[in-house]
Design a protein around this motif. Structure first.
Motif, PDB file in Angstrom:
ATOM      1  N   ILE A  66       0.834  -1.202   0.000  1.00  0.00           N
ATOM      2  CA  ILE A  66       0.000   0.000   0.000  1.00  0.00           C
ATOM      3  C   ILE A  66       0.871   1.256   0.000  1.00  0.00           C
ATOM      4  O   ILE A  66       0.593   2.219  -0.728  1.00  0.00           O
ATOM      5  N   ASP A  67       1.933   1.253   0.798  1.00  0.00           N
ATOM      6  CA  ASP A  67       2.848   2.400   0.808  1.00  0.00           C
ATOM      7  C   ASP A  67       3.435   2.634  -0.579  1.00  0.00           C
ATOM      8  O   ASP A  67       3.588   3.782  -1.016  1.00  0.00           O
ATOM      9  N   ALA A  68       3.764   1.557  -1.279  1.00  0.00           N
ATOM     10  CA  ALA A  68       4.324   1.684  -2.624  1.00  0.00           C
ATOM     11  C   ALA A  68       3.305   2.290  -3.586  1.00  0.00           C
ATOM     12  O   ALA A  68       3.654   3.100  -4.456  1.00  0.00           O
ATOM     13  N   LEU A  69       2.036   1.910  -3.439  1.00  0.00           N
ATOM     14  CA  LEU A  69       0.991   2.469  -4.296  1.00  0.00           C
ATOM     15  C   LEU A  69       0.850   3.974  -4.100  1.00  0.00           C
ATOM     16  O   LEU A  69       0.560   4.719  -5.050  1.00  0.00           O
ATOM     17  N   LEU A  70       1.045   4.422  -2.852  1.00  0.00           N
ATOM     18  CA  LEU A  70       0.835   5.830  -2.518  1.00  0.00           C
ATOM     19  C   LEU A  70       2.056   6.689  -2.794  1.00  0.00           C
ATOM     20  O   LEU A  70       2.018   7.907  -2.597  1.00  0.00           O
ATOM     21  N   THR A  71       3.143   6.082  -3.260  1.00  0.00           N
ATOM     22  CA  THR A  71       4.377   6.815  -3.509  1.00  0.00           C
ATOM     23  C   THR A  71       4.683   6.843  -4.998  1.00  0.00           C
ATOM     24  O   THR A  71       4.876   5.792  -5.623  1.00  0.00           O
ATOM     25  N   GLN A 193      -7.036  -5.549  -5.994  1.00  0.00           N
ATOM     26  CA  GLN A 193      -7.069  -4.966  -7.342  1.00  0.00           C
ATOM     27  C   GLN A 193      -7.812  -3.637  -7.345  1.00  0.00           C
ATOM     28  O   GLN A 193      -7.370  -2.662  -7.968  1.00  0.00           O
ATOM     29  N   PHE A 194      -8.936  -3.562  -6.630  1.00  0.00           N
ATOM     30  CA  PHE A 194      -9.694  -2.322  -6.571  1.00  0.00           C
ATOM     31  C   PHE A 194      -8.891  -1.232  -5.859  1.00  0.00           C
ATOM     32  O   PHE A 194      -8.972  -0.052  -6.221  1.00  0.00           O
ATOM     33  N   ALA A 195      -8.085  -1.635  -4.885  1.00  0.00           N
ATOM     34  CA  ALA A 195      -7.246  -0.663  -4.176  1.00  0.00           C
ATOM     35  C   ALA A 195      -6.262   0.014  -5.122  1.00  0.00           C
ATOM     36  O   ALA A 195      -5.988   1.209  -4.995  1.00  0.00           O
ATOM     37  N   VAL A 196      -5.740  -0.740  -6.074  1.00  0.00           N
ATOM     38  CA  VAL A 196      -4.810  -0.150  -7.043  1.00  0.00           C
ATOM     39  C   VAL A 196      -5.496   0.965  -7.821  1.00  0.00           C
ATOM     40  O   VAL A 196      -4.940   2.049  -8.028  1.00  0.00           O
ATOM     41  N   ILE A 197      -6.723   0.706  -8.253  1.00  0.00           N
ATOM     42  CA  ILE A 197      -7.465   1.728  -9.005  1.00  0.00           C
ATOM     43  C   ILE A 197      -7.683   2.977  -8.159  1.00  0.00           C
ATOM     44  O   ILE A 197      -7.389   4.099  -8.579  1.00  0.00           O
ATOM     45  N   GLU A 198      -8.205   2.781  -6.959  1.00  0.00           N
ATOM     46  CA  GLU A 198      -8.620   3.921  -6.155  1.00  0.00           C
ATOM     47  C   GLU A 198      -7.450   4.649  -5.497  1.00  0.00           C
ATOM     48  O   GLU A 198      -7.491   5.866  -5.327  1.00  0.00           O
ATOM     49  N   VAL A 238     -11.212   5.753   2.463  1.00  0.00           N
ATOM     50  CA  VAL A 238     -12.257   4.786   2.809  1.00  0.00           C
ATOM     51  C   VAL A 238     -11.761   3.357   2.605  1.00  0.00           C
ATOM     52  O   VAL A 238     -11.961   2.489   3.462  1.00  0.00           O
ATOM     53  N   LEU A 239     -11.101   3.118   1.487  1.00  0.00           N
ATOM     54  CA  LEU A 239     -10.619   1.766   1.211  1.00  0.00           C
ATOM     55  C   LEU A 239      -9.591   1.317   2.237  1.00  0.00           C
ATOM     56  O   LEU A 239      -9.642   0.185   2.728  1.00  0.00           O
ATOM     57  N   ARG A 240      -8.670   2.196   2.585  1.00  0.00           N
ATOM     58  CA  ARG A 240      -7.624   1.817   3.534  1.00  0.00           C
ATOM     59  C   ARG A 240      -8.202   1.569   4.926  1.00  0.00           C
ATOM     60  O   ARG A 240      -7.876   0.567   5.567  1.00  0.00           O
ATOM     61  N   ARG A 241      -9.044   2.493   5.414  1.00  0.00           N
ATOM     62  CA  ARG A 241      -9.489   2.451   6.803  1.00  0.00           C
ATOM     63  C   ARG A 241     -10.769   1.649   7.025  1.00  0.00           C
ATOM     64  O   ARG A 241     -10.954   1.052   8.098  1.00  0.00           O
ATOM     65  N   GLU A 242     -11.664   1.654   6.028  1.00  0.00           N
ATOM     66  CA  GLU A 242     -12.978   1.056   6.242  1.00  0.00           C
ATOM     67  C   GLU A 242     -13.205  -0.237   5.461  1.00  0.00           C
ATOM     68  O   GLU A 242     -14.235  -0.896   5.655  1.00  0.00           O
ATOM     69  N   VAL A 243     -12.277  -0.562   4.557  1.00  0.00           N
ATOM     70  CA  VAL A 243     -12.410  -1.818   3.812  1.00  0.00           C
ATOM     71  C   VAL A 243     -11.238  -2.743   4.118  1.00  0.00           C
ATOM     72  O   VAL A 243     -11.408  -3.814   4.696  1.00  0.00           O
ATOM     73  N   ILE A 244     -10.031  -2.319   3.758  1.00  0.00           N
ATOM     74  CA  ILE A 244      -8.867  -3.196   3.901  1.00  0.00           C
ATOM     75  C   ILE A 244      -8.563  -3.503   5.371  1.00  0.00           C
ATOM     76  O   ILE A 244      -8.373  -4.670   5.743  1.00  0.00           O
ATOM     77  N   VAL A 259      -2.323  -8.811  -1.366  1.00  0.00           N
ATOM     78  CA  VAL A 259      -1.031  -8.506  -1.993  1.00  0.00           C
ATOM     79  C   VAL A 259      -1.009  -9.024  -3.424  1.00  0.00           C
ATOM     80  O   VAL A 259      -0.559  -8.325  -4.346  1.00  0.00           O
ATOM     81  N   PHE A 260      -1.504 -10.243  -3.625  1.00  0.00           N
ATOM     82  CA  PHE A 260      -1.543 -10.788  -4.984  1.00  0.00           C
ATOM     83  C   PHE A 260      -2.387  -9.901  -5.906  1.00  0.00           C
ATOM     84  O   PHE A 260      -1.998  -9.616  -7.042  1.00  0.00           O
ATOM     85  N   GLY A 261      -3.555  -9.467  -5.432  1.00  0.00           N
ATOM     86  CA  GLY A 261      -4.405  -8.604  -6.249  1.00  0.00           C
ATOM     87  C   GLY A 261      -3.714  -7.306  -6.616  1.00  0.00           C
ATOM     88  O   GLY A 261      -3.799  -6.839  -7.756  1.00  0.00           O
ATOM     89  N   ILE A 262      -3.010  -6.706  -5.657  1.00  0.00           N
ATOM     90  CA  ILE A 262      -2.282  -5.462  -5.914  1.00  0.00           C
ATOM     91  C   ILE A 262      -1.175  -5.695  -6.926  1.00  0.00           C
ATOM     92  O   ILE A 262      -1.029  -4.953  -7.913  1.00  0.00           O
TER      93      ILE A 262
END
Length: 288
Positions: A66-71, A193-198, A238-244, A259-262
């Motif tokens: 997740i950190d990598a996605l946000l950087t 996978q959805f986390a990557v999009i959002e 929302v995805l980080r705190r309320e879903v994942i 991790v696999f989905g990401i």
């Protein structure tokens, strides 16, 4: 041997999956659950999944992913960078054509996973989906906003119209969404996978707003991407705190699937970007 990332496999999977969405004119709706066709689909999925599991590193360090996605790495280049800085209007049209394979049914693949979740994670994902479907306003559904952009750009906005022209790499990304959404065993991968999009959408959408303005695309194009700058910045939280977070608390064994989905989504996104930018660099169209 069939190429797990090639045209034949992903066009065939796309056709199988579309029977679960809008179907095809002249094809009986009962074909959605035809046992022989389902057997073919499972073989195609097995080939695709085996390749993805082979080609991503795996692991269960979800926070690192997740950190990598946000950087955004310094010097990182992609399609949105190209279009914002020097892309042509024809290239913008090509990019939108490829993306129509997903965005004309935006959020439908992710909706498949809702029934496979429970508790806070289900409620959190529905919060995001509510926005994707226009927060109760049909004229603000993201799929409708995308269709309006296509019309503004002089493109046909009919659902499925461009499937023969888009790349296998574009179809592979959408096929992964549906594959994960249809399998309970891959519900964690669907959320990843959805986390990557959002989680990665806002910066890219901001660049595409700049591209739309630079190229004089018009208000519908600007609006579609501007809407995603704002909405996806909220969806990220929302995805980080309320879903994942609640999903992993309730089912810690799903961390590796997330991790696999990401990783799988990032792999396919990179293949798509390389293919499109490679075509443009060579001075040719990226469409088939």
């Amino acid at each position: 041997m069939v190429d797990p990332y090639g045209d034949d496999l992903h066009l065939a999977l796309h056709v199988c999956y579309e029977l679960h969405y809008r179907g095809f004119v002249g094809v009986p709706e009962a074909m959605e659950w035809h046992h022989e066709l389902l057997g073919v689909r499972l073989e195609l999925e097995s080939t695709f999944l085996a390749a993805l599991r082979r080609d991503v590193p795996g692991g269960d360090d979800l926070e690192a992913e997740i950190d990598a996605l946000l950087t955004e790495r310094v010097g990182e280049r992609g399609i949105s960078h190209h279009l914002a800085e020097r892309g042509t209007l024809d290239q913008m049209r090509e990019y939108v054509t490829h993306r129509s394979a997903y965005h004309l049914k935006e959020a439908d693949p992710q909706l498949l996973v809702i029934s496979r979740l429970d508790g806070p994670a289900k409620a959190g994902l529905m919060t995001v989906q509510h926005d994707e479907y226009g927060a109760g306003r049909a004229d603000q559904m993201h799929s409708g906003l995308f269709a309006a952009m296509m019309r503004e750009l002089g493109l046909c906005d009919h659902y499925g119209h461009h499937v023969d022209a888009v790349s296998a790499a574009a179809l592979a990304e959408v096929n992964l969404m549906t594959l994960c959404g249809l399998r309970r065993e891959l519900r964690g991968a669907a959320v990843g996978q959805f986390a990557v999009i959002e989680l990665t959408s806002s910066p890219g959408s901001a660049r595409l707003v700049r591209a739309a303005r630079r190229l004089g695309c018009g208000p519908a194009t600007e609006h579609y991407y501007a809407e995603h700058v704002e909405a996806d910045a909220v969806h990220e939280q929302v995805l980080r705190r309320e879903v994942i977070a609640p999903l992993v608390r309730a089912e810690p064994e799903l961390a590796a699937d997330l991790v696999f989905g990401i990783q799988a989504s990032a792999l396919l996104g990179g293949r798509f970007s390389d293919e499109i930018l490679g075509a443009w660099s060579a001075g040719r169209s990226s469409l088939r």
